[in-house]
Design an enzyme around this catalytic site. Sequence first.
Site, PDB file in Angstrom:
ATOM      1  N   ASP A 323       0.965  -1.290  -0.006  1.00 18.07           N
ATOM      2  CA  ASP A 323       0.118  -0.024  -0.008  1.00 18.07           C
ATOM      3  C   ASP A 323       1.012   1.410  -0.100  1.00 18.07           C
ATOM      4  O   ASP A 323       0.244   2.338  -0.285  1.00 18.07           O
ATOM      5  CB  ASP A 323      -1.049   0.149   1.252  1.00 18.07           C
ATOM      6  N   LYS A 350      -5.989  -2.697  -7.016  1.00 18.13           N
ATOM      7  CA  LYS A 350      -6.203  -1.810  -5.953  1.00 18.13           C
ATOM      8  C   LYS A 350      -7.604  -0.901  -6.323  1.00 18.13           C
ATOM      9  O   LYS A 350      -8.224  -0.974  -7.150  1.00 18.13           O
ATOM     10  CB  LYS A 350      -5.092  -1.229  -5.468  1.00 18.13           C
TER      11      LYS A 350
HETATM   12  C1  S3P Z   1      -5.551  -5.486   3.489  1.00 25.02           C
HETATM   13  C2  S3P Z   1      -4.547  -6.197   2.602  1.00 25.02           C
HETATM   14  C3  S3P Z   1      -4.032  -5.867   1.306  1.00 25.02           C
HETATM   15  C4  S3P Z   1      -3.901  -4.351   1.415  1.00 25.02           C
HETATM   16  C5  S3P Z   1      -5.227  -3.700   1.753  1.00 25.02           C
HETATM   17  C6  S3P Z   1      -5.467  -4.023   3.216  1.00 25.02           C
HETATM   18  C7  S3P Z   1      -5.838  -6.103   4.548  1.00 25.02           C
HETATM   19  O1  S3P Z   1      -4.859  -6.342   0.177  1.00 25.02           O
HETATM   20  O2  S3P Z   1      -3.558  -3.914   0.090  1.00 25.02           O
HETATM   21  O3  S3P Z   1      -5.151  -2.268   1.592  1.00 25.02           O
HETATM   22  O4  S3P Z   1      -6.384  -5.451   5.593  1.00 25.02           O
HETATM   23  O5  S3P Z   1      -5.960  -7.371   4.858  1.00 25.02           O
HETATM   24  P1  S3P Z   1      -4.705  -7.657  -0.403  1.00 25.02           P
HETATM   25  O6  S3P Z   1      -5.009  -8.798   0.493  1.00 25.02           O
HETATM   26  O7  S3P Z   1      -5.477  -7.516  -1.559  1.00 25.02           O
HETATM   27  O8  S3P Z   1      -3.088  -7.842  -0.819  1.00 25.02           O
END
Ligand code: S3P
Length: 442
Positions: A323, A350
């Site tokens: 992120d 995203k």
């Molecule tokens: C998150 C996991 C990440 C991240 C998102 C928050 C979470 O996504 O990019 O902003 O809180 O589990 P991904 O699981 O798609 O990598």
Amino acid sequence: MSTAAATAWRVAPGGTVTGSFTVPGDKSISHRALMLGAIAQGETHIRGFLDGEDCLATARALAALGVRIERPAPTEVRVHGVGAGALRAASGPLDMGNAGTAMRLMMGLLAPQTFDATLIGDASLMRRPMERVAQPLRAMGARVDTHDGRPPVLIHGTPGMRGIEYTLPVASAQVKSALLLAGLAASGRTVLREPAPSRDHTERMLRAFGVQLEQRSGVISLEGGQALRATALEVPADFSSAAFFLVAAALAAEQPLRLTNIGVNPTRTGLLELLCLMGADIRVLPRGSTTLHNAEPVADIEVKAGPLRGITVPERLVPLAIDELPVFFIAAACASGETLVRGAAELRVKESDRLAAMAAGLAVLGVEHRLLPDGLWIRGTARFAGGRVDSRGDHRIAMAFAVAALRARAPIEILDVANVATSFPGFEECARQAGLGLAALG
Ligand code: S3P
């Protein structure tokens, strides 16, 4: 003027940053605290909660499912847990707004229920892939429909799901967490293998709720049917929000800038390693952990400006900085020499296609770069142009380009910034307090 009302920003070029302050609570941890509190027995008390649009969407959805949630203060929440299996059908679709985490984790929570549910979101969320969660849930016996792989997600509640042994195709904490939530309500054992470490807040918090869970060399497993016991949770300040000021300080803090009480769970802090590889002047001053109950490490972080050099990003750090890559690209644009990021195709799915959005913004600023299918190559420069950048409604793109203004020769105007309220309410004030010349437009 209310911060949420701004639709665009104009950020003055140059300047310096300094100060000592904190940022709002962690978004990932706040979502999880609400959801685990909802299915626990008893009253869970959350302090440091992120009063941002994404987490409020989770709170509203849980309230629609029959969970009483009180907010004695904006950052304090009491969740009156109903216990496993006692959620009740909502009267309409559950709107998760801009929040991918909320939608994916709710899929895991709702699949084993006795009723049906429909999950929807805003235009960005309605474009995001949901089969990565739906497929393994189906292998556990769930009945879940997506629309060409995207929301709306229709969940036909299926009590009696079975535990699964599953290797995640991508390192995703959202997928992992959804399957752990479903696994809790399933019969037998759920065993998950991660291709690379991803944030482990769910694992830490499940333990705080009394769940027995094993974690060994990339394998996480738990036995279904365990009850959660309500607890007290303290949410640290969000490292992902701090990231904008870490980079701002690495670029322009003639006097050190200190960020206090920041969550430094090692599955989140890849950006610190990347900035150190670039030669940044950073001190991490540990403060111990938030309450004994959820064991998230916390630190103050102090950063001073200094020369940065371009790097080739080790791929193992990509999921640990996922992120933060938008603002990392700004650091790269200001470093001497070339920076290369590969293995980051996840950025394309995203809140926006973050590789494309960052490349388009860097093009406006005249920064030499190449957009790759799974990353970006950037040649840094001492100063770049100003101009008008479209955040594409993506909070992290908007905040990254606000930081870029510190090295611009002319103002940067950033469009479509309202979604900053999803993760960082009060960003404008924080940015101004730190020294950025940010004015709200519209
Ligand atoms: C998150 C996991 C990440 C991240 C998102 C928050 C979470 O996504 O990019 O902003 O809180 O589990 P991904 O699981 O798609 O990598």
